[in-house]
Design a protein around this motif. Structure first.
Motif, PDB file in Angstrom:
ATOM      1  N   PHE A 335       0.828  -1.218   0.000  1.00 39.83           N
ATOM      2  CA  PHE A 335       0.000   0.000   0.000  1.00 39.83           C
ATOM      3  C   PHE A 335       0.862   1.268   0.000  1.00 39.83           C
ATOM      4  CE2 PHE A 335      -4.550  -0.791   0.015  1.00 39.83           C
ATOM      5  CZ  PHE A 335      -4.587  -2.177   0.116  1.00 39.83           C
ATOM      6  N   SER A 336       2.067   1.200   0.554  1.00 37.53           N
ATOM      7  CA  SER A 336       2.976   2.352   0.455  1.00 37.53           C
ATOM      8  C   SER A 336       3.272   2.622  -1.010  1.00 37.53           C
ATOM      9  CB  SER A 336       4.281   2.079   1.201  1.00 37.53           C
ATOM     10  OG  SER A 336       4.035   1.932   2.577  1.00 37.53           O
ATOM     11  N   GLY A 337       3.505   1.553  -1.763  1.00 38.48           N
ATOM     12  CA  GLY A 337       3.740   1.687  -3.198  1.00 38.48           C
ATOM     13  C   GLY A 337       2.521   2.260  -3.912  1.00 38.48           C
ATOM     14  N   GLU A 346       7.770   6.108   9.944  1.00 35.92           N
ATOM     15  CA  GLU A 346       6.781   6.088  11.005  1.00 35.92           C
ATOM     16  C   GLU A 346       5.570   6.902  10.519  1.00 35.92           C
ATOM     17  OE1 GLU A 346       7.976   4.744  14.037  1.00 35.92           O
ATOM     18  OE2 GLU A 346       5.962   4.869  14.873  1.00 35.92           O
ATOM     19  N   GLY A 347       4.395   6.373  10.717  1.00 32.84           N
ATOM     20  CA  GLY A 347       3.217   7.168  10.325  1.00 32.84           C
ATOM     21  C   GLY A 347       2.671   6.821   8.949  1.00 32.84           C
ATOM     22  N   ASP A 348       3.419   6.026   8.173  1.00 30.88           N
ATOM     23  CA  ASP A 348       2.914   5.677   6.837  1.00 30.88           C
ATOM     24  C   ASP A 348       1.646   4.837   6.922  1.00 30.88           C
ATOM     25  OD1 ASP A 348       4.971   7.053   5.717  1.00 30.88           O
ATOM     26  OD2 ASP A 348       6.155   5.294   5.136  1.00 30.88           O
ATOM     27  N   VAL A 353      -4.171   4.148   6.180  1.00 34.50           N
ATOM     28  CA  VAL A 353      -5.451   3.817   6.822  1.00 34.50           C
ATOM     29  C   VAL A 353      -6.399   5.021   6.739  1.00 34.50           C
ATOM     30  CG1 VAL A 353      -6.522   3.288   9.057  1.00 34.50           C
ATOM     31  CG2 VAL A 353      -4.518   1.989   8.297  1.00 34.50           C
ATOM     32  N   ALA A 354      -5.851   6.216   6.877  1.00 33.85           N
ATOM     33  CA  ALA A 354      -6.693   7.422   6.791  1.00 33.85           C
ATOM     34  C   ALA A 354      -7.321   7.537   5.401  1.00 33.85           C
ATOM     35  CB  ALA A 354      -5.867   8.665   7.109  1.00 33.85           C
ATOM     36  N   ALA A 397       2.625  16.429   1.844  1.00 32.08           N
ATOM     37  CA  ALA A 397       3.700  16.709   2.809  1.00 32.08           C
ATOM     38  C   ALA A 397       4.605  15.489   2.963  1.00 32.08           C
ATOM     39  CB  ALA A 397       3.087  17.106   4.157  1.00 32.08           C
ATOM     40  N   ARG A 398       3.981  14.312   3.007  1.00 32.21           N
ATOM     41  CA  ARG A 398       4.760  13.083   3.164  1.00 32.21           C
ATOM     42  C   ARG A 398       5.646  12.835   1.931  1.00 32.21           C
ATOM     43  NH1 ARG A 398       7.720   9.764   2.972  1.00 32.21           N
ATOM     44  NH2 ARG A 398       7.729   7.596   3.659  1.00 32.21           N
ATOM     45  N   LEU A 399       5.096  13.058   0.759  1.00 32.15           N
ATOM     46  CA  LEU A 399       5.886  12.892  -0.469  1.00 32.15           C
ATOM     47  C   LEU A 399       7.064  13.873  -0.482  1.00 32.15           C
ATOM     48  CD1 LEU A 399       3.162  12.483  -3.275  1.00 32.15           C
ATOM     49  CD2 LEU A 399       4.837  10.762  -2.602  1.00 32.15           C
TER      50      LEU A 399
END
Ligand code: AMP
Ligand code: MG
Length: 479
Positions: A335-337, A346-348, A353-354, A397-399
């Motif tokens: 799912f990260s992919g 951390e937090g991925d 899930v969000a 932001a994560r990207l």
């Protein structure tokens, strides 16, 4: 043009209590639906020979090719949690095994080839609907990069099959790494047949997992293969529908496409199977059910794990206890992919899930939402697009933390998030047309699904979720 299979049968060399030798029951008027040319060639078979009258006779069970050693395999299984000590191939026959160009061994099986000693009250036949469904979905799974049995060919029999109404009979030729199931082990465990369990274990290790060390080693590799497989199912919104232990294959391929379906709108509790009233095999339950099935495999293997029973139970339990973490690792990577991440932080998991929560609340189409990530269209899939906007800001932001942008991640995401899946309403339409004699929708759907990650001009309709009146509420077992 002669049809030659270079059969090299290994299962048939196991003791006779593993199977019953018998031939297929001939049918009245076989007619070819389709031969899978690419797969035939991979297996060293001449597609034209398979399509010839001689080939069609073999695919229908009216002729047995040279070198075949047809047999029905014995197995047991837990069905919806209840144990049946004897199931077995009730409507299928293993013709034999062939090797592909790389030396991988494959079963060639006829499904719908007539009664066997394991048929119980069944007629040993299949009707056209489930044959086409398995053809379409198994080939789509393969194109999606998910381990699966394959469809080599489909024929009609010219005979009716009686379900609630008379329906056209059909036979599927299925190709699998093997048809050995958790239930195959359970069959011998239920008979306290340690010798057969050891022979089966040796056979499976030699055939599928040459590096595995004994029964405990086998349990470990099967757990790993199945954890990965079910994570892959989750990643495309696939619901198997009948995850009985006889439908959990030891080589780690998706097998026995009965009332399976792909989700349209995302909801974790989705169930399609008409017989799964309690939702045992709902989308979100699949990892837990798999673990339950692996526990049955462990139970069957413990008696041959060594003289110290307590130690064997402890070691097998340890494998099972590790399953949760193993599955989560697979799921998270996958799912990260799907949201375009290249690194792990951390937090991925919370971020993924969000998104899933927003999709579920917003009735977003599973496939199309992932496919649209990074475009302005993504928010349109949500009933309340603002919920997605909030998530999207966090995602950007994560990207950014890995120096990426939605744009730069697009190509990567599109290589794992398909544009096309075998949507249930499309399968039903293809079956309905075929029953009326028109195979064009089946052919077209099969072609579109062969390259699921590439947008195909003119195929936009195949990416569209069903309209209200097209929604298929329930799917039925293959029987
Ligand atoms: P399935 O639900 O397809 O995994 O099948 C469960 C068991 O029922 C297997 O042992 C099958 O061989 C058997 N079975 C299913 N359909 C039929 C049929 N039409 N005739 C005989 N046996 C069947
Ligand atoms: Mg089955």
């Amino acid at each position: 043009m002669t049809l030659t299979f270079a059969f090299d049968n290994s299962y048939a060399t196991l003791p006779e209590r593993f199977y019953t030798r018998l031939g297929p029951t001939p049918v009245r008027a076989p007619e070819l639906i389709k031969v899978n040319h690419a797969l035939a060639r991979d297996l060293g078979l001449d597609p034209a020979a398979l399509e010839s009258p001689e080939g069609v006779a073999v695919l229908a069970g009216n002729a047995v090719p040279q070198g075949a050693d047809p047999l029905a395999q014995a197995y047991a299984g837990h069905q919806f949690g209840g144990f049946s000590p004897q199931l077995g191939d009730g409507r299928a026959l293993l013709l034999g095994e062939v090797q592909d160009k790389s030396g991988n061994r494959f079963d060639i099986q006829l499904k719908g080839s007539g009664p066997t000693p394991y048929s119980r009250r069944g007629d040993g036949r299949a009707w056209l609907g489930p044959v086409l469904r398995e053809y379409l979905v198994s080939e789509a799974m393969h194109a999606l990069g998910i381990p699966t049995t394959r469809a080599l060919a489909a024929v009609t029999t010219g005979e009716p099959v009686f379900r609630e109404t008379p329906l056209p009979g059909a036979v599927l030729t299925r190709v699998a790494a093997s048809h050995i199931r958790v239930g195959t082990f359970q069959y011998f465990a239920a008979r306290n047949d340690g010798e057969a369990l050891r022979l089966l274990t040796d056979h499976v290790i030699a055939r599928h997992y040459p590096d595995a060390d004994g029964p405990l080693g086998l349990l470990k590799v099967v757990s790993a293969a199945q954890a990965r497989l079910v994570a892959q199912w989750m990643g495309v919104g696939f619901i198997h529908g009948v995850m009985n232990t006889d439908n959990t294959q030891i080589a780690g391929e998706t097998i026995d496409y009965g009332p399976c379906a792909f989700m349209d709108a995302y909801h974790p509790a989705t169930v399609y199977s008409s017989i799964d009233r309690g939702g045992r095999y709902a989308y979100q339950n699949q990892p837990d059910i798999l673990l339950w099935n692996l526990a049955q495999l462990a139970t069957a293997l413990v008696p041959i794990m060594g003289a110290d029973g307590e130690a064997a139970v402890a070691e097998a339990s340890e494998v099972l206890q590790g399953f949760g973490a193993q599955f989560r690792t697979e799921w998270l990577a996958l799912f990260s992919g799907k949201i375009g991440l290249e690194t792990a932080q951390e937090g991925d998991e919370a971020l993924i899930v969000a998104l899933l929560h927003a999709m579920s609340a917003g009735q977003a189409d599973f496939t199309n939402t992932f496919r649209a990530l990074g475009t302005t269209r993504a928010r349109d899939h949500f009933l309340e697009p603002e919920a997605f906007d909030q998530w999207e800001a966090d995602w950007h932001a994560r990207l950014a933390q890995e120096g990426a942008s939605p744009d730069s991640a697009r190509a990567r995401m599109e290589s794992v998030n398909p544009a096309y899946i075998p949507r249930n309403h499309r399968i039903e339409q293809a079956i309905e047309a075929a029953v009326a004699g028109d195979y064009a929708p089946f052919e077209r759907l099969n072609t579109v699904l062969a390259t699921p990650f590439t947008e195909q001009p003119g195929a936009e309709g195949y990416a569209r979720p069903p309209l209200q009146e097209e929604v298929v509420q329930a799917t039925f077992c293959g029987t």
